[in-house]
Design a protein around this motif. Structure first.
Motif, PDB file in Angstrom:
ATOM      1  N   UNK A 296       0.908  -1.354   0.138  1.00 29.94           N
ATOM      2  CA  UNK A 296       0.023  -0.019  -0.411  1.00 29.94           C
ATOM      3  C   UNK A 296       0.493   1.382   0.079  1.00 29.94           C
ATOM      4  N   UNK A 297       1.747   1.128   0.810  1.00 28.38           N
ATOM      5  CA  UNK A 297       2.725   2.198   0.423  1.00 28.38           C
ATOM      6  C   UNK A 297       3.273   2.829  -0.572  1.00 28.38           C
ATOM      7  N   UNK A 300       1.091   3.975  -2.361  1.00 26.18           N
ATOM      8  CA  UNK A 300       0.688   5.641  -2.306  1.00 26.18           C
ATOM      9  C   UNK A 300       1.752   6.170  -3.126  1.00 26.18           C
ATOM     10  N   UNK A 312      -5.357  13.249   1.293  1.00 23.69           N
ATOM     11  CA  UNK A 312      -4.885  11.293   2.176  1.00 23.69           C
ATOM     12  C   UNK A 312      -5.675  10.779   1.769  1.00 23.69           C
ATOM     13  N   UNK A 316      -5.361   7.173  -0.379  1.00 15.66           N
ATOM     14  CA  UNK A 316      -5.789   6.116   0.345  1.00 15.66           C
ATOM     15  C   UNK A 316      -6.581   5.589  -0.089  1.00 15.66           C
ATOM     16  N   UNK A 317      -7.831   6.154  -0.774  1.00 16.16           N
ATOM     17  CA  UNK A 317      -8.567   4.792  -1.374  1.00 16.16           C
ATOM     18  C   UNK A 317      -8.571   4.073  -2.554  1.00 16.16           C
ATOM     19  N   UNK A 320      -6.200   1.357  -1.761  1.00 14.56           N
ATOM     20  CA  UNK A 320      -6.659   0.316  -1.524  1.00 14.56           C
ATOM     21  C   UNK A 320      -7.626  -0.583  -2.825  1.00 14.56           C
ATOM     22  N   UNK A 328     -13.627   0.464  -1.530  1.00 18.74           N
ATOM     23  CA  UNK A 328     -13.413   1.069   0.118  1.00 18.74           C
ATOM     24  C   UNK A 328     -14.807   2.038  -0.217  1.00 18.74           C
TER      25      UNK A 328
ATOM     26  N   UNK B  82     -12.747  -0.272   5.963  1.00 11.31           N
ATOM     27  CA  UNK B  82     -13.398  -0.104   4.763  1.00 11.31           C
ATOM     28  C   UNK B  82     -14.157   1.526   5.166  1.00 11.31           C
ATOM     29  N   UNK B  85     -13.433   3.810   4.294  1.00 10.03           N
ATOM     30  CA  UNK B  85     -13.870   4.214   2.710  1.00 10.03           C
ATOM     31  C   UNK B  85     -15.590   4.260   2.667  1.00 10.03           C
ATOM     32  N   UNK B  94      -1.435  10.463   7.779  1.00 11.10           N
ATOM     33  CA  UNK B  94      -1.738   8.525   7.114  1.00 11.10           C
ATOM     34  C   UNK B  94       0.736   8.790   6.788  1.00 11.10           C
ATOM     35  N   UNK B  96       3.545   5.558   6.290  1.00  6.33           N
ATOM     36  CA  UNK B  96       3.415   4.277   6.774  1.00  6.33           C
ATOM     37  C   UNK B  96       5.051   4.485   7.812  1.00  6.33           C
TER      38      UNK B  96
END
Lengths: 668, 222
Positions: A296-297, A300, A312, A316-317, A320, A328, B82, B85, B94, B96
């Protein structure tokens, strides 16, 4: 704390196997200086005999029956008994004169005390025993065994023998302690618990075992008597139907009870499979989460390089969507959308509006790097997904085996109990019995009462022992961090994989019936070709042979270092090179040398055949710098022991190999 | 169970976890804990499981893998994803990061997106059992809000169940799945014995006393 034996000197005289160096003092004499002592020989020159002599000097003519047969200690009685006459004569049988005038004397330390023990080699009789130069009566049990217990800090001679066999002596027929939960439980008990607590453990456990055994024996006898009585009774009855029904029911009852016993015996294994299955799934889920976040990172970063907006949540969506192919926002699987976005990224277009960004010099290199990272991370995630799926499948299988096992036990219990009632009912319908049968019934009722009484006593004793084990396990757990850290220190020098100990109490039964107990134990986790994160290795077959030997060695060294009162001990290893992969030899030498650094004070005694390879040169190189030192650390059985036919005929070849391995001026 | 039934049970389980998450975030908001960093949210979720018996409620998840860095539920994290989303939750900051084992994990703080979340919370309050659950989570969140951020982060090293020395890192802490070994709930219940004059503590008081006990342990108290 326990005092581990530290060897100082060995003298073997009058023994035909070791006539001694020509022109020198007859016999075999070794000073064990701090650090390495290498016993060098060839087949038949008495390397293993030498190790066994030292072992027998320390145990005398006593041992735990069955200990050397590599059996699981389980519920074994850990008390020593005298060796048979033929076992006592093991050294006598190796020489022509039966070792009539042979004796061996060992000087060693336990804590601050210096001990000398001398035995006749023909039958292991104690001929001299002194502590700190004060001679004591040469009585095996009253003085020698009692003093060993007192000075070492163990409560039974059985524990002393276990200590020698499972920690100090690394015999060729050894069991790997790290994968032997039943042996670990005993070792941890006497290494880390106060003497009285270690004693209470053994005695209470033994009491439960004996009661369990008595209860089961009486129960079996009762069952047999009941069947015999039922048989006599239906012989007395005229009704063919009742007799036949009783016969059939008795037969079925026997079959079911046999099956029930077998299933109950398998509970530990089935339960352990289920526990390990669940653990593997949970660890795989954590691993999957890590890999997923890594991907994911990476995504992104890849998306961020082209993203016109810094929202963000939206980023993020999108990440995913591209990672999991699931939206999502609407919770639908959307591979097409994911593919569309991927195409835009591939063609260096803005992921939202499709604007061509290839002309933007600043963006392109960053995106290329990021895209490669995505590919790598995606491959990692796929691998972990496969592992998770296989872990789930194994767990489902184990769980379903457990459930079917458990259900079958319940069903059988219920069937047996129903059938028992039916049998009783039929027996009651029999005509009035003769006086003898009345008497038998009354005796059986008393016996049944006694079985119930024993069962109740057993439940109480089990419950008290369970609380005791839980309490002492907590005490032992406080030592676990120290043992793990010390193990890491030894293992990291040898293994390229990440390898660690995990404190993981193991379930076992005390006796043949009843619930499972959680006994203190360590398990091993290690990475591997297919496992990027450490996974539990529950058996020696799950690692390579080289790894197996040295993981176990590291474990023993860690236990000795943490448990020993002065962190000093002795390790006696018979023929370590036999199981070593050539590329691991230097690493093995490093680990052994670390244990044997003279400043630590440990004694490391290694026997080895004169074989080509790097182990002997590496050990010698690390342990010595001068010829004098080398001659002090090498016990050369080629010059001390009676030569075999092979040595006599091939001496020149042996000498050539010796020169290659040790260089000129080797020991003697 | 057929595969359709299994799927349905799985969906329901997921929904149940999401509902509890919304309630956790809502009550955390009332206690001033939002936005709440990911690991703290997982710790709060763990406490809501392990202390549920104090409120006479079953734990939603009766086991957790013992990690060096504290509890972390992969399934719950998926549910959080979820919720983001769906627009019910928002993630801030956000990032990592590599954790203590040099492994990647998500970093960020969550809070509810009120316009969407309130619709769910309002409807939940129509049901008795959810109102009861909300009261429990609210008490728990208020109790936990008395801890400083540092104390919160260290709380798991002192929680009676999670820090049980018999369970090593890398093993399963099982307090309500295959066995009933919940030392945390036992400890919270034990406070009944400590009140003067034979008074009995309410479940809420037990939660507060237990969290105060964690605080004291973090600071070296016994």
């Amino acid at each position: 704390m326990i005092n581990l034996p530290v060897l100082d000197r060995l003298d073997v005289t009058g023994y035909g196997l070791y006539p001694g160096v020509a022109g020198g003092e007859p016999g075999l004499h070794i000073d064990f200086n701090p650090g390495l002592t290498l016993i060098l020989g060839a087949n038949g020159l008495g390397k293993s005999t030498l190790v066994t002599i030292i072992y027998r000097l320390l145990t005398g003519p006593f041992d735990i029956p069955g200990l050397a047969t590599r059996a699981d200690l389980g519920n074994m009685r850990l008390t020593t008994t005298a060796l048979s006459a033929s076992s006592r004569a093991v050294f006598a049988q190796r020489v022509l004169d039966g070792g009539r005038s042979a004796s061996a004397r060992l000087t060693f330390k336990l804590g601050t005390h210096s001990i000398v023990v001398e035995r006749r080699l023909s039958d292991l009789t104690l001929t001299h025993f002194s502590i700190d130069t004060n001679p004591l009566a040469v009585s095996e049990q009253e003085t020698f065994q009692a003093e060993m217990l007192r000075l070492a800090g163990v409560w039974s001679f059985g524990d002393w023998v276990l200590l020698l066999r499972h920690l100090i002596f690394y015999f060729e027929d050894r069991r790997a302690l790290v994968w032997d939960a039943s042996a670990q439980r005993q070792i941890l008990r006497f290494l880390f618990l106060p003497v009285e607590t270690a004693r209470k453990w053994t005695e209470d456990e033994r009491a439960v075992l004996e009661l369990d055994s008595r209860m089961r024996n009486l129960s079996a006898a009762l069952y047999k008597e009941e069947r015999a009585l039922a048989s006599s009774e239906f012989k007395a009855v005229a009704g063919v139907d009742v007799r036949q029904e009783l016969q059939t029911l008795e037969k079925l009852q026997g079959i079911d009870q046999e099956r029930l016993e077998r299933l109950e015996g398998e509970v530990v294994e089935v339960e352990s499979e289920r526990q390990h299955g669940r653990l593997r799934v949970m660890k795989a889920e954590q691993e999957r989460e890590t890999r997923f976040r890594e991907l994911e990172r990476a995504k992104l970063t890849a998306i961020g390089a082209r993203f016109p907006d810094r929202s963000e949540t939206a980023r993020y969506i999108l990440a995913q969507l591209m990672t999991e192919h699931s939206c999502l926002v609407c919770d639908h699987v959307a591979p097409q959308a994911a593919a569309d976005y991927a195409t835009r990224i591939d063609h260096k277009k803005c992921i939202v509006c499709g604007t061509d960004l290839s002309a933007d010099e600043a963006v392109v290199p960053a995106t290329d790097v990021a895209d490669k990272r995505v590919e790598r991370a995606a491959a990692d995630l796929n691998a972990v997904d496969a592992d998770l799926s296989s872990a789930r499948q194994s767990f489902d299988d184990a769980e379903s085996r457990y459930q079917s096992h458990f259900n079958e036990i319940q069903e059988l219990n219920s069937k047996i109990s129903d059938r028992s009632r039916r049998i009783d009912g039929l027996v009651r319908r029999l005509p009035p019995a003769e006086a003898e049968m009345h008497q038998q019934r009354s005796e059986l009722a008393t016996m049944r009462g006694r079985v119930e009484q024993l069962r109740a006593e057993l439940t109480t004793k089990r419950s008290a022992f369970r609380s005791f084990v839980e309490d002492v396990s907590r005490q032992l757990a406080t030592q676990s961090e120290g043992i793990k850290k010390t193990f890491d220190g030894f293992a990291e020098g040898f293994l390229l994989e990440t390898c660690r100990l995990v404190w993981a109490p193991q379930k076992a039964r005390v006796g043949e019936s009843g619930d499972l107990f959680d006994f203190p134990a360590f398990e091993l986790e290690m990475t591997g070709g297919d496992f990027p994160s450490p996974v539990r290795r529950t058996g020696p077959e799950q690692v390579s042979e080289s790894q197996r030997e040295f993981i176990d060695l590291a474990f023993r060294m860690a236990l000795m270092t943490v448990a020993g009162s002065s962190a000093v001990g002795t390790l006696v290893i018979d023929a370590p090179e036999s199981s070593l992969d050539a590329v691991f030899v230097t690493r093995a030498a490093n680990v052994l040398s670390r244990f044997a650094e003279p400043l630590r004070g440990n004694r490391l005694l290694i026997t080895s055949n004169l074989v080509e390879g790097r182990l002997i040169p590496s050990l010698i190189q690390k342990a010595t710098t001068t010829d004098t030192e080398r001659s002090q650390r090498i016990v050369d059985l080629f010059s001390i022991a009676a030569p075999t036919a092979a040595v006599r005929q091939l001496r020149a070849e042996y000498e050539a190999i010796r020169q290659t391995l040790l260089g000129t001026g080797g020991g003697g | 169970m057929t595969s359709i039934e299994q799927q349905r049970a799985k969906d329901l389980g997921g929904l149940q976890r999401r509902i509890r998450l919304v309630m956790l975030l809502d009550t955390a908001g009332q206690a001033g804990l939002l936005p709440i960093p990911i690991l703290r949210l997982h710790t709060l979720a763990y406490l809501s499981n392990v202390l549920a018996p104090v409120w006479d409620m079953p734990a939603l998840e009766g086991k957790v893998l013992k990690r060096q860095g504290g509890p972390f539920y992969p399934a719950l994290q998926h549910d959080l994803d979820r919720l983001v989303g769906m627009g019910v939750a928002v993630i801030l900051g956000l990032d990592h990061v590599l954790d203590e084992d040099n492994r990647w994990r998500l970093e960020g703080s969550y809070q509810l997106n009120r316009p969407f979340a309130d619709r769910i919370v309002d409807r939940l309050s129509d049901f008795e059992s959810e109102r009861r659950l909300a009261t429990f989570l609210q008490e728990l969140a208020f109790a936990v809000s008395t801890l400083s951020d540092d104390d919160f982060d260290q709380a798991m090293t002192e929680d009676a169940t999670y820090s049980d020395p018999l369970i090593g890192v890398g093993n399963v802490v099982d307090f309500a799945e295959w066995q009933r070994r919940n030392y945390s709930a036992n400890a919270a219940r034990y406070f009944d014995n400590l009140l003067p004059g034979g008074a009995r503590a309410t479940p809420g008081e037990k939660l507060h006393l237990y969290v105060r006990h964690l605080h004291s342990r973090v600071h070296g108290g016994r």
